[in-house]
Design a protein around this motif. Structure first.
Motif, PDB file in Angstrom:
ATOM      1  N   MET A   1      -1.244  32.011  98.578  1.00 52.25           N
ATOM      2  CA  MET A   1      -2.751  31.926  98.079  1.00 52.25           C
ATOM      3  C   MET A   1      -3.606  32.491  99.116  1.00 52.25           C
ATOM      4  O   MET A   1      -4.950  30.931  99.482  1.00 52.25           O
ATOM      5  N   SER A   2      -3.350  33.409  99.414  1.00 53.23           N
ATOM      6  CA  SER A   2      -4.612  33.887 100.054  1.00 53.23           C
ATOM      7  C   SER A   2      -5.081  34.732  99.334  1.00 53.23           C
ATOM      8  O   SER A   2      -5.113  35.432  98.562  1.00 53.23           O
ATOM      9  N   THR A   3      -6.552  35.084 100.016  1.00 49.50           N
ATOM     10  CA  THR A   3      -7.519  36.652  98.882  1.00 49.50           C
ATOM     11  C   THR A   3      -7.393  37.549 100.090  1.00 49.50           C
ATOM     12  O   THR A   3      -6.807  37.733 100.945  1.00 49.50           O
ATOM     13  N   ASP A   4      -7.545  38.729  99.362  1.00 47.55           N
ATOM     14  CA  ASP A   4      -7.384  40.162 100.001  1.00 47.55           C
ATOM     15  C   ASP A   4      -7.827  40.128 101.158  1.00 47.55           C
ATOM     16  O   ASP A   4      -7.989  40.887 101.775  1.00 47.55           O
ATOM     17  N   LYS A   5      -9.089  39.307 101.627  1.00 41.61           N
ATOM     18  CA  LYS A   5      -8.977  39.759 102.954  1.00 41.61           C
ATOM     19  C   LYS A   5      -8.703  38.031 104.264  1.00 41.61           C
ATOM     20  O   LYS A   5      -9.156  38.554 105.354  1.00 41.61           O
ATOM     21  N   GLY A   6      -7.784  37.836 103.776  1.00 41.93           N
ATOM     22  CA  GLY A   6      -6.711  36.960 104.255  1.00 41.93           C
ATOM     23  C   GLY A   6      -7.631  35.388 104.309  1.00 41.93           C
ATOM     24  O   GLY A   6      -6.896  34.590 105.223  1.00 41.93           O
ATOM     25  N   LEU A   7      -8.502  35.563 103.790  1.00 38.02           N
ATOM     26  CA  LEU A   7      -9.128  33.489 103.611  1.00 38.02           C
ATOM     27  C   LEU A   7      -8.044  33.064 102.491  1.00 38.02           C
ATOM     28  O   LEU A   7      -8.239  33.550 101.549  1.00 38.02           O
ATOM     29  N   GLU A   8      -7.687  31.644 103.025  1.00 34.65           N
ATOM     30  CA  GLU A   8      -7.099  30.924 102.251  1.00 34.65           C
ATOM     31  C   GLU A   8      -7.959  30.268 100.653  1.00 34.65           C
ATOM     32  O   GLU A   8      -9.151  30.187 100.895  1.00 34.65           O
ATOM     33  N   LYS A   9      -7.689  30.033  99.407  1.00 38.24           N
ATOM     34  CA  LYS A   9      -8.427  29.621  98.262  1.00 38.24           C
ATOM     35  C   LYS A   9      -8.687  28.436  98.516  1.00 38.24           C
ATOM     36  O   LYS A   9      -7.452  27.920  99.228  1.00 38.24           O
ATOM     37  N   ASP A  10      -9.782  28.638  97.560  1.00 37.74           N
ATOM     38  CA  ASP A  10      -9.538  26.977  97.281  1.00 37.74           C
ATOM     39  C   ASP A  10      -8.687  26.538  96.507  1.00 37.74           C
ATOM     40  O   ASP A  10      -8.930  25.169  97.410  1.00 37.74           O
ATOM     41  N   THR A  11      -7.911  26.506  95.813  1.00 41.98           N
ATOM     42  CA  THR A  11      -7.358  25.816  95.815  1.00 41.98           C
ATOM     43  C   THR A  11      -5.574  25.451  96.586  1.00 41.98           C
ATOM     44  O   THR A  11      -5.869  24.357  96.768  1.00 41.98           O
ATOM     45  N   LEU A  12      -5.155  26.141  97.168  1.00 37.47           N
ATOM     46  CA  LEU A  12      -4.870  25.871  98.795  1.00 37.47           C
ATOM     47  C   LEU A  12      -4.941  25.092  99.474  1.00 37.47           C
ATOM     48  O   LEU A  12      -4.902  23.907  99.356  1.00 37.47           O
ATOM     49  N   ALA A  13      -7.147  25.458 100.136  1.00 33.82           N
ATOM     50  CA  ALA A  13      -7.696  23.969 100.888  1.00 33.82           C
ATOM     51  C   ALA A  13      -7.501  22.774 100.205  1.00 33.82           C
ATOM     52  O   ALA A  13      -7.492  21.718 101.536  1.00 33.82           O
ATOM     53  N   ASN A  14      -7.932  22.471  98.383  1.00 41.97           N
ATOM     54  CA  ASN A  14      -7.854  21.577  98.138  1.00 41.97           C
ATOM     55  C   ASN A  14      -6.186  21.008  98.305  1.00 41.97           C
ATOM     56  O   ASN A  14      -6.451  19.706  98.432  1.00 41.97           O
ATOM     57  N   ILE A  15      -5.535  21.332  98.039  1.00 44.93           N
ATOM     58  CA  ILE A  15      -4.066  20.804  97.981  1.00 44.93           C
ATOM     59  C   ILE A  15      -3.694  20.994  99.505  1.00 44.93           C
ATOM     60  O   ILE A  15      -3.365  19.057  99.421  1.00 44.93           O
ATOM     61  N   ARG A  16      -4.748  21.119 101.164  1.00 42.97           N
ATOM     62  CA  ARG A  16      -4.060  20.780 101.985  1.00 42.97           C
ATOM     63  C   ARG A  16      -5.112  19.154 102.581  1.00 42.97           C
ATOM     64  O   ARG A  16      -4.888  18.763 103.077  1.00 42.97           O
ATOM     65  N   GLU A  17      -6.043  19.349 101.483  1.00 44.04           N
ATOM     66  CA  GLU A  17      -7.008  18.254 101.911  1.00 44.04           C
ATOM     67  C   GLU A  17      -6.718  17.211 101.619  1.00 44.04           C
ATOM     68  O   GLU A  17      -6.575  15.743 101.441  1.00 44.04           O
ATOM     69  N   GLN A  40     -12.856  34.634  91.898  1.00 44.90           N
ATOM     70  CA  GLN A  40     -13.654  34.479  92.887  1.00 44.90           C
ATOM     71  C   GLN A  40     -15.176  33.395  93.551  1.00 44.90           C
ATOM     72  O   GLN A  40     -15.805  34.096  92.914  1.00 44.90           O
ATOM     73  N   LEU A  41     -14.982  32.412  93.953  1.00 44.40           N
ATOM     74  CA  LEU A  41     -15.890  31.607  93.646  1.00 44.40           C
ATOM     75  C   LEU A  41     -16.513  31.107  94.521  1.00 44.40           C
ATOM     76  O   LEU A  41     -15.424  30.498  95.195  1.00 44.40           O
ATOM     77  N   PRO A  42     -17.654  30.294  95.053  1.00 43.51           N
ATOM     78  CA  PRO A  42     -17.812  29.876  95.927  1.00 43.51           C
ATOM     79  C   PRO A  42     -17.355  28.284  96.084  1.00 43.51           C
ATOM     80  O   PRO A  42     -16.862  28.113  94.828  1.00 43.51           O
TER      81      PRO A  42
END
Length: 139
Positions: A1-17, A40-42
């Motif tokens: 669940m990482s983007t091609d730039k290596g940033l965490e996708k919102d889905t993964l960030a939301n699950i962590r939170e 990819q959305l803001p």
């Protein structure tokens, strides 16, 4: 669940939170809508609203489920396994299912009817899988 730039996708960030999530089974008829939710959305933009997907309140976990989904699994986070630290290496999210919702029209003879479910799955990139080809073996 990482983007091609290596940033965490919102889905993964939301699950962590939130420590909770919902897995919705998607039918072939909803393929185009599912694809829209992968854009990819803001972080502050709601994927449900963006893709015109109707929300339904979950019964135990806080995140909503997809109203039109034939099957939904409400889950509590058990563990996130990092599969590497390079861009695109991904994560394995493991959850404990705390509630299952199955629409009545998805059931035949007290079982989920795979023909009615007509499930699809997102693979990597632009690829999706279909579950239409089946093999039956007698036991």
């Amino acid at each position: 669940m990482s983007t091609d730039k290596g940033l965490e996708k919102d889905t993964l960030a939301n699950i962590r939170e939130q420590q909770e999530f919902v897995i919705n089974s998607v039918s072939y008829q909803d393929l185009a809508v599912m694809n829209q939710t992968c854009h990819q959305l803001p972080a502050d933009e709601d994927e449900f609203e963006y893709a015109s997907v109707e929300k339904q309140a979950s019964s135990i976990v806080a995140p909503p489920r997809v109203k039109q989904a034939l099957v939904s699994f409400e889950c509590r986070l058990n563990q996130i396994v990092d599969l590497g630290h390079e861009p695109m290496s991904g994560h394995l999210v493991l959850g404990d299912v705390v509630a299952i919702h199955v629409r009545d029209d998805a059931v035949t003879d007290f079982k989920i009817d795979s023909e009615k479910l007509d499930a699809i799955g997102r693979m990597a990139g632009n690829d999706y899988s279909l579950t239409r080809q089946k093999v039956q073996l007698n036991r």
